[in-house]
Write an enzyme that holds these catalytic residues in place. Sequence first.
Site, short mmCIF file in Angstrom:
data_model
loop_
_atom_site.label_atom_id
_atom_site.label_comp_id
_atom_site.label_asym_id
_atom_site.label_seq_id
_atom_site.Cartn_x
_atom_site.Cartn_y
_atom_site.Cartn_z
N ASP A 103 0.84 -1.20 0.00
CA ASP A 103 0.00 0.00 0.00
C ASP A 103 0.88 1.25 0.00
O ASP A 103 2.04 1.21 0.42
CB ASP A 103 -0.89 0.03 1.26
N1 URA Z 1 -1.28 -5.86 3.94
C1 URA Z 1 -1.77 -4.60 3.93
O1 URA Z 1 -2.80 -4.32 4.52
N2 URA Z 1 -1.07 -3.68 3.26
C2 URA Z 1 0.10 -3.92 2.61
O2 URA Z 1 0.70 -3.02 2.03
C3 URA Z 1 0.59 -5.24 2.63
C4 URA Z 1 -0.13 -6.19 3.30
#
Ligand code: URA
Length: 238
Positions: A103
């Site tokens: 993310d």
């Molecule tokens: N899980 C999440 O919620 N975000 C990420 O970036 C990776 C795994």
Amino acid sequence: MQRIDKFLCDQNLGTRKQVKEFIKNGMVTINGETVLKPEQHVDETADEVSFGGRVLNYSEFCYYMLYKPQDVVSATTDGRSVTVVDLLKPENVKGLAPVGRLDKDTEGLLLMTNDGMLTHNLLSPRKHVDKDYEVHLAHEITDAELKKLENGVDIGDETRTLPAVIYRDEPDAEGRCVIHLVLHEGRFHQVKRMLEAVGNEVLFLKRISMGSLKLDETLEPGEYRPLTAQELEGLQNS
Ligand code: URA
């Protein structure tokens, strides 16, 4: 065909300046002939290049470990935000793409490569390559909640999450609870949704490892380096 200095850089033998120096010092041969000019061209698919007496195996693929910072998107292009590819020097881009996504507000280990087969293997749901995430939480978490996360929780998908390995870490500088989730799958926003499922909230998320590959602690956010031969072999055997 390409310039010999660029070819050597792409083989991760040094910076452009360093490889020019190596060439000047007579350390490089093409088909047994010493090269003294960095602008000399080499046919990377046919010529035999030696460096310091060692024949180089040409690889068309590149593999970098990037410490993805927050506020950067895991994409090759984006109209608005800085992407992980924007963090690479132009001479390193070479069609590289991130292996999977983090993310925008997640930081940590991101593998960048143009090796589609390795990417496919690492992301294949059948392979279950482990990913270790360091998670800083808004609220305390009980052992019973950790157990639930470990066994699998309902995050609104068709199936519950797969069993995971969870362990506690030391609290962070603000005294917040820190845990590690080692997941064998990679669903959209999985860590955040899992914590939400037990009434908690992720305040900070960092990926520490993917399969056998561990984030190099000497890298600063935004920095990257080529994988070592051993690291690559580890991933290929995942
Ligand atoms: N899980 C999440 O919620 N975000 C990420 O970036 C990776 C795994």
